[in-house]
Scaffold this active site. Sequence first.
Site, PDB file in Angstrom:
ATOM      1  N   TYR A 194      72.555 108.419   7.941  1.00  0.00           N
ATOM      2  CA  TYR A 194      71.092 108.441   8.001  1.00  0.00           C
ATOM      3  C   TYR A 194      70.591 108.376   9.445  1.00  0.00           C
ATOM      4  CZ  TYR A 194      72.291 106.918   3.284  1.00  0.00           C
ATOM      5  OH  TYR A 194      72.874 106.811   2.040  1.00  0.00           O
TER       6      TYR A 194
ATOM      7  N   TYR B 106      68.167 105.097  -7.363  1.00  0.00           N
ATOM      8  CA  TYR B 106      69.120 105.645  -6.387  1.00  0.00           C
ATOM      9  C   TYR B 106      70.525 105.464  -6.955  1.00  0.00           C
ATOM     10  CZ  TYR B 106      72.109 106.167  -2.333  1.00  0.00           C
ATOM     11  OH  TYR B 106      73.100 106.578  -1.493  1.00  0.00           O
TER      12      TYR B 106
ATOM     13  N   ASP C  34      74.209 101.835 -13.928  1.00  0.00           N
ATOM     14  CA  ASP C  34      74.727 101.871 -12.555  1.00  0.00           C
ATOM     15  C   ASP C  34      74.675 100.443 -12.009  1.00  0.00           C
ATOM     16  OD1 ASP C  34      75.138 102.028  -9.855  1.00  0.00           O
ATOM     17  OD2 ASP C  34      73.800 103.728  -9.519  1.00  0.00           O
TER      18      ASP C  34
ATOM     19  N   LYS D  23      81.036  98.856  -4.568  1.00  0.00           N
ATOM     20  CA  LYS D  23      80.590  97.959  -3.508  1.00  0.00           C
ATOM     21  C   LYS D  23      81.382  96.664  -3.445  1.00  0.00           C
ATOM     22  CE  LYS D  23      75.920  99.675  -2.605  1.00  0.00           C
ATOM     23  NZ  LYS D  23      76.223 100.178  -1.258  1.00  0.00           N
TER      24      LYS D  23
END
Length: 428
Positions: A22, A150, A251, A280
């Site tokens: 990003y 997201y 998710d 994660k």
Amino acid sequence: MQNELSQHDYLALDKQLLWHPYTSMSHPSPQFLVDSAQGCEITLSNGKTLIDGMSSWWSVIHGYNHPVMNQAIQTQLSQFSHVMFGGLTHKPAIHLAKQLIDMTPEPLQRVFFSDSGSVSVEVALKMAIQYWHTQGKADKQFFVTPRSGYHGDTFAAMSVCDPENGMHNLFTGALTQQHFISPPPTGVNSPVDPEYLAEIRHVLTENHHKIAGFIIEPVVQNAGGMRFYNPDYLNHIRSLCDEFDILLIFDEIATGFGRTGKLFATEHSNICPDIMCVGKALTGGYMTLAATLTNDKVAFGISENGGVFMHGPTFMANPLACAAANASLSLLDSTDITETVAQLEDWLNQALSPCLSLDPVKDVRCLGAIGVVELHEPINLNDIQPRFVELGVWIRPFGRLIYLMPPYVISQQDVQKLGEAIYTILSQ
């Protein structure tokens, strides 16, 4: 090379050679060179120590350089670091699958490993499509999902991210056009809005014949806005998916392994998804690994009549990553994670609530080990990041959000320092 280059030289090479996430190559955001990390502290090459408020994108839940985690990887490394998972298997993967199945809701009985959270979402979407194909319903190839969600940066995952306000609107024309509904109304304790449920029912009524699954981040929409919502919506969504013959996908990449105060966010509700993605914090932030769990209905639905699931990452179930994950889950199991995170939620509330008095601040909210300060206007990352570093903290905001997701082992004193740094910056 390490002995020949100065800190300045390394950072100059970084700017010349590396493209960070990003980040613009022509106008890059500042980078800070790390020498070491221990517990909840990151030490830069200039000797400055930072309190980590991010858990390295929400993954390093036990802190850095943990002796149990280190030993698990070293032990596995002395045996073998990797073997292909096609035709071969190994004990770390088998142990990890058993741990995941034991700690997740009972209907989830099958585990598919992959390299990253985004890929685990790709796997989940492919599972749903392939399942319906084997059931003679090949038209069911699309997904329903809330806006402000997201789910990752790969192509199928991007297609179920918010198409307008998310990070991927540039690619909208190249992505599969999915069915979007409004984001869940905010407020964990706010009553369920029947009009929102009516909107979901309308979309499913009109499109259920071509919808393979409904994908959602349970309880917290994370990178799409750090939005907390009533878990009872999940119970209603489960009922609607059952009514319209649609698979439900959770998710849990960001919310799993204790982050919301429960081991998994689905535990805030009374239901279980058909497919669940985790990543994660799965390995305690040590290695890249993710998993997609599903039930027997999906697994055997795909596999009947000799069918095989068409996915196979090269580094699937990497033994080093599985060893790290086994150690991380064992550490979680050895503590009362609910009590630990509840205490951390109290600390975050105490540390961040003073920010409510500041003019730039719109809202302060905390849930589990997540603390959010929402602003009226977006902040400039390139400006605010070095200022946080000067104050001795590592906080990486985005948009209008300055948030904390610290390691679970952080002290109250360090949480307070993180909160004081946010207050100081916003009051200037």
